[in-house]
Design a protein around this motif. Structure first.
Motif, PDB file in Angstrom:
ATOM      1  N   MET A  79     -10.785 -10.346  -6.057  1.00 27.52           N
ATOM      2  CA  MET A  79     -10.332  -9.725  -4.818  1.00 27.52           C
ATOM      3  C   MET A  79     -11.021  -8.371  -4.597  1.00 27.52           C
ATOM      4  SD  MET A  79      -8.313 -11.994  -3.800  1.00 27.52           S
ATOM      5  CE  MET A  79      -7.359 -13.369  -4.410  1.00 27.52           C
ATOM      6  N   SER A  80     -11.613  -7.831  -5.649  1.00 24.14           N
ATOM      7  CA  SER A  80     -12.271  -6.531  -5.514  1.00 24.14           C
ATOM      8  C   SER A  80     -13.786  -6.654  -5.525  1.00 24.14           C
ATOM      9  CB  SER A  80     -11.887  -5.598  -6.678  1.00 24.14           C
ATOM     10  OG  SER A  80     -10.533  -5.622  -6.933  1.00 24.14           O
ATOM     11  N   SER A  81     -14.283  -7.734  -6.114  1.00 27.68           N
ATOM     12  CA  SER A  81     -15.727  -7.859  -6.244  1.00 27.68           C
ATOM     13  C   SER A  81     -16.103  -9.344  -6.251  1.00 27.68           C
ATOM     14  CB  SER A  81     -16.159  -7.153  -7.534  1.00 27.68           C
ATOM     15  OG  SER A  81     -16.665  -8.034  -8.464  1.00 27.68           O
ATOM     16  N   PRO A  82     -17.227  -9.690  -5.646  1.00 29.70           N
ATOM     17  CA  PRO A  82     -17.526 -11.110  -5.435  1.00 29.70           C
ATOM     18  C   PRO A  82     -18.158 -11.828  -6.628  1.00 29.70           C
ATOM     19  CG  PRO A  82     -19.213  -9.759  -4.425  1.00 29.70           C
ATOM     20  CD  PRO A  82     -18.231  -8.811  -5.052  1.00 29.70           C
ATOM     21  N   GLU A  83     -18.373 -11.140  -7.739  1.00 32.58           N
ATOM     22  CA  GLU A  83     -19.082 -11.763  -8.863  1.00 32.58           C
ATOM     23  C   GLU A  83     -18.395 -13.030  -9.371  1.00 32.58           C
ATOM     24  OE1 GLU A  83     -18.927  -8.598  -8.418  1.00 32.58           O
ATOM     25  OE2 GLU A  83     -20.947  -7.811  -8.664  1.00 32.58           O
ATOM     26  N   ALA A  84     -17.082 -13.049  -9.315  1.00 30.19           N
ATOM     27  CA  ALA A  84     -16.358 -14.206  -9.861  1.00 30.19           C
ATOM     28  C   ALA A  84     -16.011 -15.226  -8.775  1.00 30.19           C
ATOM     29  CB  ALA A  84     -15.088 -13.721 -10.572  1.00 30.19           C
ATOM     30  N   VAL A  89     -15.923  -5.131 -11.774  1.00 29.95           N
ATOM     31  CA  VAL A  89     -14.954  -4.326 -11.013  1.00 29.95           C
ATOM     32  C   VAL A  89     -15.217  -2.842 -11.251  1.00 29.95           C
ATOM     33  CG1 VAL A  89     -12.512  -3.826 -10.698  1.00 29.95           C
ATOM     34  CG2 VAL A  89     -13.241  -6.173 -11.059  1.00 29.95           C
ATOM     35  N   TRP A 124      -6.939  -1.951  -9.387  1.00 31.47           N
ATOM     36  CA  TRP A 124      -8.371  -1.936  -9.065  1.00 31.47           C
ATOM     37  C   TRP A 124      -8.569  -1.803  -7.553  1.00 31.47           C
ATOM     38  CZ3 TRP A 124      -9.261  -7.171 -12.004  1.00 31.47           C
ATOM     39  CH2 TRP A 124      -9.031  -6.974 -13.370  1.00 31.47           C
ATOM     40  N   ASN A 125      -7.740  -2.537  -6.790  1.00 27.91           N
ATOM     41  CA  ASN A 125      -7.859  -2.490  -5.324  1.00 27.91           C
ATOM     42  C   ASN A 125      -7.552  -1.092  -4.798  1.00 27.91           C
ATOM     43  OD1 ASN A 125      -8.672  -5.100  -4.959  1.00 27.91           O
ATOM     44  ND2 ASN A 125      -6.616  -5.888  -4.614  1.00 27.91           N
ATOM     45  N   GLY A 170     -11.138 -11.382 -13.436  1.00 28.09           N
ATOM     46  CA  GLY A 170     -12.478 -11.278 -12.860  1.00 28.09           C
ATOM     47  C   GLY A 170     -12.532 -10.368 -11.648  1.00 28.09           C
ATOM     48  N   GLY A 171     -11.358  -9.992 -11.147  1.00 25.90           N
ATOM     49  CA  GLY A 171     -11.316  -9.078 -10.008  1.00 25.90           C
ATOM     50  C   GLY A 171     -11.961  -9.651  -8.769  1.00 25.90           C
ATOM     51  N   PRO A 203     -12.854  -5.403 -15.944  1.00 26.27           N
ATOM     52  CA  PRO A 203     -14.149  -6.045 -16.204  1.00 26.27           C
ATOM     53  C   PRO A 203     -15.296  -5.207 -15.635  1.00 26.27           C
ATOM     54  CG  PRO A 203     -13.061  -7.151 -14.384  1.00 26.27           C
ATOM     55  CD  PRO A 203     -12.139  -6.057 -14.839  1.00 26.27           C
ATOM     56  N   ARG A 209     -17.660  -1.531  -8.816  1.00 31.12           N
ATOM     57  CA  ARG A 209     -17.062  -1.342  -7.483  1.00 31.12           C
ATOM     58  C   ARG A 209     -16.248  -0.046  -7.432  1.00 31.12           C
ATOM     59  NH1 ARG A 209     -18.863  -5.101  -3.596  1.00 31.12           N
ATOM     60  NH2 ARG A 209     -20.062  -6.458  -4.963  1.00 31.12           N
TER      61      ARG A 209
END
Lengths: 610, 299
Positions: free
Chosen positions: B257-262, A300, A280-281, B254-255, A297, A303
């Motif tokens: 590290m990629s998105s702040p939702e979690a 992500v 994902w990153n 929840g990702g 999810p 994003r």
């Protein structure tokens, strides 16, 4: 999935097992020499530092479609299991018992030597030492039953099945074997390897011991081959590995590739990853030009899309289901299985388990919904029980099965409280998340349910085969072939072994039969054996399968050996910052293959050619 | 005159243990804060599951919802309330760490005392066992054990952590005992013919108690880290109410590290672990002074 990578692992395995469908038109080829570095990941496995560049090694650092070639690449066409993109085979003709392949005349290895019939012969022999041999002698419905290979003309070979076999999957199995250079691997095969192969394939009960000894010998050869570490990569594909670091593998364009003028990128970099979050990153940083299916999810996903990646969906012939061991009470009762199908709110489970790459199953048939729609008539589809979320119906069915409800909890007919342990696998985040919701729904209904994890997928499969889990997640509807899909329900996991159309059935310890579905049912007033019907599918061409497929789908819907929860969607991402002309949604056949195969068809061209 | 003497006597009378404890605790505000944090989490562990009886509710329509009046810390991957998970999950984490710390302290102290006092064959034997325990790779061993054992009970996990973790305490207690053994008061005790049991429990143990107490508190921090790490790695049973599982899900599913939702899903258990660590460290300052007469004299 421990990350979603783990969740994707069974899918990757499933996809490798399955045949394929859907045609796509070829893109226009480029006349340019091409350029640019194409960056991606290998969804089947990350880079394994120190692993050999050997496609027969479980952790081997080779990449299908880039440096590893097959005779053809399947299009996953459910109506034609033998629909392929050409690989090292320019064309092929099939009969009921054989396939004749014309090799690409210009095909060369990266060391400049031509690809020959000997390479194919050696590769087929090696394939027979790699697992196909371990299932034992005889003609197996899922086996690669190559008996003879002979050169019938320059660059042309006829590959025959063992006498008596008419497996419709035979051409697919032959065309999808990895072809390696005999100059590198041939010396590892004994001179009498084909005699050993023939001995292993003997169906004569009097030769059973000799057949077993031959299988053991093939396995020994197979182990040596899988451990072999070639000094350099010798590729007949569009790329050849030039170096492997722990973080990535670098593949340069193979100047000897027979269709080098179609290949856009001058170099491919395959990145390593430790889990889905790393993939994902990469995507949110815009570092990948293409990424295969990864459980993801919704937050992500947004994003990733925002970073300029484009989502490309394709059909995925896999379904996640809850399977029951029907030798364990109360799952032996069909009313109980139907009741559970009514308790489970599949849409809610899918929303949490696979919010992006899943669609809640419409009905349990043993097939994914899109395939079921093609095989069943509208009347038959309407007659299927969709088992909607309905707790009243579920309660009535349980009472019918002799269960009782007291103080909000369900009790088995013998008066003991009914609890369920729902087994899933560590790291398969979609199963774990979906299982959490499922456990919650069952607990709220009055069946205290907890999820339990098995450490890894291989242990899970082994313990499942040993009958250790009464209820657990399972992948079903592996396709696109209906024979493969129904084998997930009425094949080895149900104790059925088919030799041609002759089916034997085993049960009990060591049989591998953990589903324990009965072997006889009454359907439309007739007695049917699902194992026997499934075995017959492997002998019939798709246009002859309709009656059996309809029978098996309806039977599965009535008996509910599994509750199908969601059909997977093959969600991939491409990024057109550096390259253009990617396959689009709808080109399912192409999208089921790696970008290396796209490139062979002329797709993926650099935006600025150097 | 009598009244003056009484007042002087009261003023010079050594303070009671309770008064002394109170004085030590209130000398620095950090100590009170530390104690309050420990009490807060202890109450959470005791009462948390009672505050939220029944199974964790899920809401697929509110996955990774931000903090709101309904969900103060937002929701998780299944739309479950993060606050509820943190509160209910405190019991497993703290019970495991406490059991492990008690097993470590009890076993390590007993082995160290006996080895240091008896010396000779007993010392050699016990120290070899201690060396063996010290060489056990704790976390890898637990990962392997988790494939055989479900660790669904906090007692089981605490026991395993404790049994594999007492080596260091035993070594240190033995050293202390060897040192104390040469002191005059022990020479006198032996000269008086007091029993070994009396010497061990009444003479030696009180002198090493401060060290053991400090170690007990420190090991609670260590064991919280170890068990959360196991769950974070995903090698032990999945439970939505486990702090390690929450961290695992936030990162790997929840990702975060990629998105702040979690983010709140990640920060909630992390903050709890940091707060407990802070509370114990602050409170240890008071424990140190309470047990160490020199520190008390200095004040």
């Amino acid at each position: 999935m421990r990350n979603a990578r783990r969740a994707a692992l069974p899918l990757a395995a499933a996809l490798l097992l399955s045949g394929t469908a859907a045609c796509s038109s070829s893109a226009s080829s480029s006349d340019s020499a091409g350029g640019g570095v194409f960056t991606t990941i290998d969804g089947n496995h990350p880079i394994s530092a120190g692993a050999p560049m050997n496609p027969f090694n479980a952790a081997g650092n080779t990449f299908l479609g880039y440096d590893t070639m097959q005779l053809g690449f399947t299009k996953k066409n459910p109506q034609d299991p033998n629909d392929f993109f050409p690989g090292l085979a320019r064309s092929w003709k099939t009969t009921d018992t054989s396939i004749t392949v014309e090799l690409e005349p210009g095909a060369k290895w990266s060391d400049g030597k031509p690809v020959t019939v000997d390479d194919v012969k050696a590769s087929m022999a090696i394939a027979l030492t790699q697992g196909a041999a371990t299932v034992g002698a005889g003609v197996l419905t899922q086996g690669l039953d190559v008996a003879e290979i002979k050169e019938t003309a320059p660059h042309t070979i006829e590959i025959s099945q063992v006498p008596g076999a008419k497996n419709i999957q035979f051409p697919r199995l032959v065309l999808t074997q990895k072809i390696v250079p005999a100059s590198v691997y041939g010396s590892m095969l004994p001179a009498d390897v084909w005699d050993v192969v023939h001995a292993s394939q003997s169906a004569d009960p009097g030769q059973a011991d000799a057949a077993k000894a031959a299988v053991d010998k093939l396995n020994e050869i197979g182990k040596k081959i899988s451990a072999f570490a070639p000094a350099t990569d010798v590729s007949a594909g569009p790329f050849v590995i030039t170096r492997i670091n722990p973080g990535s593998a670098v593949l340069d364009r193979n100047p000897h590739f027979f269709a080098a003028d179609r290949i856009g990128p001058k170099q491919v970099v395959v990145r390593n990853y430790t889990g889905n979050e790393q993939i994902w990153n990469y995507m949110t940083n815009g570092e990948l030009d293409a990424a295969p299916f990864t459980a993801i999810p919704d937050n992500v996903l947004q994003r990733i899309l925002k970073a300029g990646n484009q989502r490309v969906d394709a059909i995925n012939y896999v379904d996640a289901a809850i399977a029951f061991n029907q030798s364990v009470a109360p799952f032996d009762k069909v009313e109980v299985r139907r009741a559970l199908a009514h308790v489970i709110d599949r849409a809610a489970v899918t929303k949490v388990g696979q919010p992006v790459g899943g669609a809640a199953s419409k009905a349990t048939t043993g097939l994914i919904d899109k395939v079921a729609e093609k095989w069943l008539t509208p009347e038959q589809q309407a007659a299927l029980d969709p088992y909607p979320h309905d707790e009243t119906k579920a309660a009535a069915l349980l009472q019918q099965a002799g269960l009782t409800k007291k103080d909000g909890a369900w009790y088995l007919p013998d008066g003991t409280p009914w609890t369920i342990t729902l087994q899933t696998v560590n790291g398969f985040s979609d199963w774990i998340a979906g299982g959490t919701v499922l456990a919650n729904q069952l607990t709220a209904f009055g069946i205290p349910t907890k999820t339990a994890l098995t450490a890894d997928f291989s242990t899970y499969k082994k313990e499942m085969a040993d009958g250790k889990y009464p209820v657990g997640f399972w992948l079903t509807a592996l396709g696109p072939g209906t024979d493969a899909a129904f084998q997930r329900l009425y094949g080895a996991d149900n104790g059925f072994t088919a030799i041609g159309a002759a089916v034997t059935h085993k049960t009990g310890k060591g049989s591998g039969n953990w589903l324990n579905t009965p072997t006889s049912f009454t359907l439309d007033g007739a007695t049917v054996d699902p194992g026997e019907l499934t075995a017959r599918l492997t002998l019939l061409k798709p246009d002859q399968q309709k009656d059996i497929v309809q029978q098996l789908a309806r039977l599965t819907n009535q008996q509910v050996p599994v509750v199908q929860i969601w059909d997977y969607t093959n969600v991939q991402f491409v990024n057109d910052k550096r390259f253009t002309n990617f396959p689009k949604a709808g080109q399912d056949g192409l999208l089921s293959n790696s970008p290396g195969v796209w490139m062979m068809q002329g797709y993926v061209q650099p935006k600025s050619k150097k | 005159m009598t009244e003056t003497l009484d007042r002087t006597a009261r003023a010079t009378r050594p303070p009671t243990r309770r008064a002394r404890t109170l004085r030590v605790l209130t000398r620095r505000p950090g100590r009170i804060i530390g104690l309050l944090i420990i009490v807060f989490f202890t109450l959470m562990a005791l009462l948390g599951p009672l505050l939220y009886p029944g199974p964790l509710a899920v809401d697929p329509e509110a996955v990774y919802a931000p903090p709101s009046a309904e969900h103060w810390l937002g929701t998780d991957f299944a739309g479950s309330d993060v606050l509820q998970e943190v509160v209910v999950g405190a019991r497993y984490v703290l019970l495991t760490a406490t059991v492990a710390a008690l097993v470590t302290a009890a076993t390590g102290t007993l082995v160290g005392l006996v080895a240091g006092f008896r010396r000779g064959l007993a010392d050699s034997g016990l120290m070899r066992i201690t060396d063996f325990v010290l060489t056990l790779p704790g976390l890898p061993l637990l990962i392997v054990l988790s494939t055989l054992w479900s660790f669904s009970s906090a007692f089981q996990m605490g026991l395993v952590l404790g049994v594999t973790g007492w080596g260091g305490v035993a070594r240190a207690v033995r050293s202390q005992t060897l040192s104390l053994r040469e002191r005059g008061f022990l020479e006198a005790a032996r000269g008086l013919g007091l029993s070994h049991r009396h010497i061990l429990l009444r003479e030696l143990l009180p002198n090493i108690a401060p060290y053991v107490a400090m170690n007990l508190l420190l090991s609670v921090i260590g064991f919280i880290g170890a068990e959360v790490a196991l769950f974070f790695l995903g090698v032990v049973p999945f439970s939505s109410e486990n702090w390690g599982v929450m961290l695992n899900q936030a990162v790997f599913s929840g990702g975060v590290m990629s998105s702040p939702e979690a983010l709140t899903y990640l920060l909630a258990p992390l903050t709890c672990i940091l707060l407990i660590t802070l509370g114990i460290v602050l409170f240890m300052d008071a424990v140190d002074e309470l047990f160490n007469p020199r520190l008390r004299e200095r004040t």
